[in-house]
Write an enzyme that holds these catalytic residues in place. Structure first.
Site, PDB file in Angstrom:
ATOM      1  N   SER A 242      29.013  33.602  48.393  1.00 28.17           N
ATOM      2  CA  SER A 242      28.940  34.647  47.379  1.00 28.17           C
ATOM      3  C   SER A 242      27.532  35.246  47.343  1.00 28.17           C
ATOM      4  CB  SER A 242      29.348  34.045  46.028  1.00 28.17           C
ATOM      5  OG  SER A 242      29.553  35.034  45.081  1.00 28.17           O
TER       6      SER A 242
ATOM      7  N   ARG B  56      30.904  35.627  30.625  1.00 28.45           N
ATOM      8  CA  ARG B  56      31.403  34.573  31.495  1.00 28.45           C
ATOM      9  C   ARG B  56      32.923  34.646  31.651  1.00 28.45           C
ATOM     10  NH1 ARG B  56      30.500  31.597  35.836  1.00 28.45           N
ATOM     11  NH2 ARG B  56      31.616  29.622  35.773  1.00 28.45           N
TER      12      ARG B  56
ATOM     13  N   ASP C 243      40.616  36.157  47.850  1.00 26.87           N
ATOM     14  CA  ASP C 243      39.364  36.506  47.164  1.00 26.87           C
ATOM     15  C   ASP C 243      39.362  38.021  46.940  1.00 26.87           C
ATOM     16  OD1 ASP C 243      36.794  37.050  46.343  1.00 26.87           O
ATOM     17  OD2 ASP C 243      35.811  35.925  47.949  1.00 26.87           O
TER      18      ASP C 243
ATOM     19  N   HIS D  88      38.139  33.756  44.870  1.00 27.46           N
ATOM     20  CA  HIS D  88      36.727  33.670  45.251  1.00 27.46           C
ATOM     21  C   HIS D  88      36.201  32.236  45.174  1.00 27.46           C
ATOM     22  CE1 HIS D  88      32.718  35.153  45.925  1.00 27.46           C
ATOM     23  NE2 HIS D  88      32.283  34.639  44.798  1.00 27.46           N
ATOM     24  N   ASP D  89      36.639  31.499  44.162  1.00 26.05           N
ATOM     25  CA  ASP D  89      36.154  30.134  43.964  1.00 26.05           C
ATOM     26  C   ASP D  89      36.520  29.183  45.093  1.00 26.05           C
ATOM     27  OD1 ASP D  89      34.630  30.345  41.762  1.00 26.05           O
ATOM     28  OD2 ASP D  89      36.041  29.418  40.356  1.00 26.05           O
TER      29      ASP D  89
END
Lengths: 207, 417
Positions: B177, B247, B346, B379-380
């Protein structure tokens, strides 16, 4: 570096023939490179700068472990990552027959490299005809699948391929034919199970 | 010049000598670790034109730097991570490094052979100099006065850290990332100092959508009444609500739609007695409960000014900017070999963004390997245990080790064990 050192005796005859058509120190793209056997062999024996394209996870990982540069992609999506004439030779080994868009991949090959090499099972192999005469689809070493589970959707004979190559203005420079690990010279269009062609791209830049 | 505040000792306590915790150290862990804090008193000229007069970097290292000093790997962190890449924090046994599944003895990045450096970036709130640090000129926290940062500024600061360790060239610079952007920037700005560049789940630049999400996050912080223009430290407040919402937005972008559907679906949280909705704005769905919890937890340990700075640095990153948008030209000077990995689901930095980098590298005849992992986690995924992903990284590092003569892998631990 033990994985690099592939003894020539362990490389299939058709791959050795493909390698013999590739110039030392040249740039090679291997489409459907599998575990990178051919590229590793070329890197070691011909100092070739190579890259492979492979979709399958396990094959891709095996190629990385061999020290082969490999790009994970589906060939059906074309070769958009590669620029025109980025390579000297592009290889498509035993994959053409399972591609959906045969013409497109051949055009793309001609776009990204000066020379193309393709190999495919020869549907004209005479026992195939015999099998069909007896009412069954052929199942042989080079095409070991049943009609309902085969990934091969575009089977052709040597003449068929030569016809398409002509349509696409691919100038065939070499042909080698094999049956198993043996090269076939006599009546190849009947007696060979695998055909390997080398062609020159019509897009070849004049140097 | 770099000035040592803590002796240059390996910050890893080998598992065999860590007495009390030894029994709790799982195989493949680098063990109990503590950061070093390294001061740099030479001013750092920043891309913005501002100057950071001096700064301190929090650093953890694992493994041993060999005599040739050619086995060093720099791990660049992502948005809310830090120098604590692997192992068990000495001051909190529950604090396991954020990439512990990737880095350790026998793991993909094998610390038996590589010397791994985890560094916390300037601007962060995890030990390196940042907005909450004391501004030497005023004796008060920097707050809003802390200079704006770019990815290139981080790389410059990290390059001085490399000098500090006498590392001329990293065997690999690696990150996911935002960390991948730093790795890419290293290969561009310090081509002689990077043997291999490993860019995971990253992008050569943010899209308008990415910037849009960052802007929502920033506005929620800036418009929190407790923000006080960034000088909330002096007011003894923290823009907790704004940071928490920021967040929540970010968190959604890190997961895939399928992943969220699988985890939460439309499951209700504490429905009314008859199974009905409450018809109000309190939590009705599990996913809301989860996001609120994640947001609130985050707001207790992360600094709002750091969040602003880092998301802005993300927005600014675009190495092709000085080359008329031509990424291939921006990558012309690159000398490193590349490994790129992307994940199919992602949608923050989708595979197409990695394709752009691959294409530009191929154009420059840079050696590149690219894995596109078909994984459901969005993405994680780059932080999770995916065997194919780890096998590619492990295979690549084993080749680096072979080329540098760092010896054979002795064992396999972690995701692939």
């Amino acid at each position: 570096m033990s994985q690099d050192a592939i003894a020539p005796s362990h490389v299939r005859a058709d791959l050795k023939r493909i390698a013999s058509w590739i110039e030392p120190d040249s740039r090679v793209l291997d489409l459907g490179c599998g575990d990178g056997t051919l590229l590793a062999y070329l890197q070691n024996s011909k100092n070739v700068v190579g890259a492979g394209v492979e979709l399958d996870d396990q094959q891709m990982i095996a190629a990385v472990r061999r020290g082969v540069r490999v790009i994970q992609q589906n060939l059906e999506q074309g070769l958009a990552l590669f620029d025109d004439q980025q390579f000297d030779t592009v290889v498509l080994s035993r994959t053409l027959q399972s591609m959906h868009n045969t013409e497109h991949i051949l055009r793309e090959m001609a776009r990204v490299a000066r020379f193309g090499i393709v190999s495919f099972p020869n549907f004209g192999y005479w026992p195939h005809g015999w099998s069909i005469l007896r009412g069954r689809m052929p199942v042989t070493g080079e095409m070991p699948y049943q009609w309902f589970d085969t990934p091969n959707i575009h089977l052709c004979t040597l003449k068929d391929f030569e016809g398409l190559a002509q349509t696409l203005q691919l100038r065939i420079t070499h042909l080698a034919t094999f049956n198993g690990n043996k090269e076939v010279k006599l009546l190849p269009s009947w007696r060979s199970t695998l055909a390997v062609y080398r062609f020159e791209s019509p897009n070849k830049k004049v140097k | 010049m770099a000035e040592l505040t803590v002796p240059n000792l390996p910050s890893t306590v080998p598992a065999s000598t860590a007495t009390a915790q030894a029994s709790a150290i799982p195989p493949g862990s680098v063990g109990v670790v503590s950061p070093q804090f390294i001061s740099f008193n030479e001013p750092l000229a920043l891309t913005s034109g501002q100057v950071l007069p001096s700064y301190e970097l929090a650093v953890e290292t694992y493994g041993t730097l060999n005599e040739q000093r050619n086995n060093a790997v720099l791990i660049c962190h992502a948005l809310n991570a830090s120098h604590h890449v692997a192992g068990i924090a000495a001051d909190n046994p529950k604090d396991i490094g954020w990439w512990d599944n990737m880095v350790g003895p026998g793991k993909a990045v094998d610390t038996d052979r590589f010397f791994v450096v985890g560094v916390n970036n300037i601007g962060s709130c995890f030990g390196s100099t940042g907005p909450a640090s004391i501004n030497p000129e005023t004796g008060k926290p920097w707050g809003a006065a802390f200079p704006m940062l770019t990815v290139e500024d981080w790389v410059r600061a990290q390059a001085r850290l490399a000098d500090h360790f006498n590392i001329d060239k990293f065997a690999a610079v690696m990150g996911g990332s935002l960390g991948g952007m730093q790795a890419l920037s290293w290969a561009i700005t310090c081509p002689e100092r990077v043997e291999h560049c490993i860019v995971i789940a990253s992008t050569p630049r943010l899209s308008a959508q990415n910037i849009g999400f960052n802007e929502v996050a920033r506005r929620s912080i800036i418009s929190d009444p407790d923000f006080h223009g960034g000088d909330y430290y002096a007011n003894n407040t923290v823009p907790r609500h704004g940071l928490s919402v920021a967040r929540m937005v970010g968190h959604i972008t890190y997961l895939s739609d399928d992943d969220m559907a699988a985890k939460f679906g439309r499951a209700q949280r504490a429905p009314a007695d008859n199974g009905e909705f409450h018809y109000g704005y309190d939590v009705e769905f599990e996913v809301e409960s989860y996001l609120r919890y994640q947001g609130e937890k985050f707001s207790t340990y992360f600094d709002a000014n750091t969040y602003l700075l880092i998301t802005r640095a993300l927005d600014y990153f675009d190495p092709s900017r000085n080359c008329g948008g031509d990424l291939a030209r921006a990558l012309q000077a690159v000398k490193a070999g590349f490994l790129l990995v992307s994940f199919s689901t992602d949608w923050r930095f989708p595979p197409e963004r990695s394709h752009e980098i691959v294409r530009a590298l191929l154009k420059n005849q840079v050696p590149v390997t690219y894995a596109e992992i078909n994984a459901p986690h969005g993405h994680d995924a780059f932080l999770l245990d995916d065997a194919r992903y780890h096998a590619v990284v492990q295979g690549y590092y084993d080749r680096i080790a072979a080329r540098l003569g760092l010896g054979e892998r002795e064992h396999i631990t972690g995701v692939l064990a």
